[in-house]
Design a protein around this motif. Structure first.
Motif, PDB file in Angstrom:
ATOM      1  N   SER A  33       0.837  -1.204   0.000  1.00  0.00           N
ATOM      2  CA  SER A  33       0.000   0.000   0.000  1.00  0.00           C
ATOM      3  C   SER A  33       0.866   1.245   0.000  1.00  0.00           C
ATOM      4  O   SER A  33       1.885   1.310   0.700  1.00  0.00           O
ATOM      5  N   ALA A  34       0.465   2.229  -0.768  1.00  0.00           N
ATOM      6  CA  ALA A  34       1.202   3.496  -0.841  1.00  0.00           C
ATOM      7  C   ALA A  34       1.175   4.254   0.469  1.00  0.00           C
ATOM      8  O   ALA A  34       1.924   5.217   0.658  1.00  0.00           O
ATOM      9  N   THR A  35       0.337   3.820   1.403  1.00  0.00           N
ATOM     10  CA  THR A  35       0.244   4.504   2.695  1.00  0.00           C
ATOM     11  C   THR A  35       1.270   3.982   3.700  1.00  0.00           C
ATOM     12  O   THR A  35       1.386   4.516   4.801  1.00  0.00           O
ATOM     13  N   SER A  36       2.016   2.939   3.347  1.00  0.00           N
ATOM     14  CA  SER A  36       3.042   2.401   4.245  1.00  0.00           C
ATOM     15  C   SER A  36       4.393   2.426   3.548  1.00  0.00           C
ATOM     16  O   SER A  36       4.478   2.531   2.318  1.00  0.00           O
ATOM     17  N   SER A  37       5.456   2.325   4.308  1.00  0.00           N
ATOM     18  CA  SER A  37       6.799   2.351   3.750  1.00  0.00           C
ATOM     19  C   SER A  37       7.035   1.112   2.903  1.00  0.00           C
ATOM     20  O   SER A  37       6.727  -0.012   3.312  1.00  0.00           O
TER      21      SER A  37
END
Length: 239
Positions: A33-37
């Motif tokens: 996910s682009a929301t996590s590193s």
């Protein structure tokens, strides 16, 4: 143009995710996910200091899809393992730009076409120009073509070459004897013809040699007596 960074790596991996049409365990779907590193994503390893992706291991996840050319943006990648999945189509020639790559494992998929010219002419010759490569595993696909005559010209550090169970043809190049660090050589169940190169006797650190299931003729070279490290020799039609 901005210098490549971890954002470039993330974009490359999201391009791969977009090409995945089957993810039975929803590992990439839920974890990438682009929301996590990106360094916390399943199968991704980053370098400690520069925080760039150095290894990608998504083997044996039941994934179906194609391999996108954008993976060439993983410029710090040293190990790529996508084996034991259902990837299909051809290997993108752009992967030749992975100049730090040491391990390439794509065996037991459904890849087809010629071995990318970046890998070897029909096998596409460029793959064998990635001088950092130490292990190439493309077993059990549907790759065709032949091995380049100068296969070991730049692969001086190659220790593992597994191209078994493909559709490769032509002769086994004598120049393979110049890969002096080769420990495992698997060319079984292809369509290679002619004789076993006499020069194979120079592969003195070879531990495993599997050539069965081809159309080889002639006698076992006398030089095989020099293969004192050899513990697994298979020349017949065995598994």
């Amino acid at each position: 143009m901005a210098a490549p960074n971890i954002t470039s790596d993330q974009s490359a991996l999201l391009s791969l995710k977009a090409k995945i049409t089957g993810d039975p365990h929803e590992i990439l779907a839920s974890n990438w996910s682009a929301t996590s590193s990106v360094c916390d994503w399943k199968g991704v390893t980053c370098g400690f200091h520069h925080r760039r992706v150095t290894a990608l291991n998504i083997s044996n996840l039941g994934l179906t899809g194609t391999i996108p050319p954008q993976l060439d943006n993983l410029s710090f990648l040293m190990s790529l393992d996508m084996s034991r999945n259902n990837f299909y189509g051809e290997l993108p020639h752009e992967l030749i730009r992975l100049s730090r790559l040491r391990v390439l494992s794509l065996g037991i998929n459904m890849l087809s076409g010629n071995i990318p010219s970046w890998l070897s002419g029909f096998l596409p010759t460029g793959l064998f120009n990635i001088s950092s490569l130490e292990a190439i595993a493309l077993r059990s696909n549907s790759l065709s073509g032949s091995l380049p005559s100068s296969i070991c010209l730049r692969l001086q550090g190659l220790t593992w070459l597994d191209l078994g169970r493909n559709k490769l043809s032509g002769v086994i190049p004598t120049s393979l004897s110049e890969c002096s660090k080769l420990q495992v050589l698997r060319l079984f169940y292809n369509n290679f013809s002619a004789v076993i190169p006499e020069g194979f006797g120079n592969l003195t650190v070879l531990v495993e040699l599997r050539l069965g299931g081809n159309n080889l003729i002639g006698v076992i070279p006398e030089g095989f007596g020099n293969l004192t490290a050899l513990v697994d020799l298979r020349l017949g039609r065995t598994i």
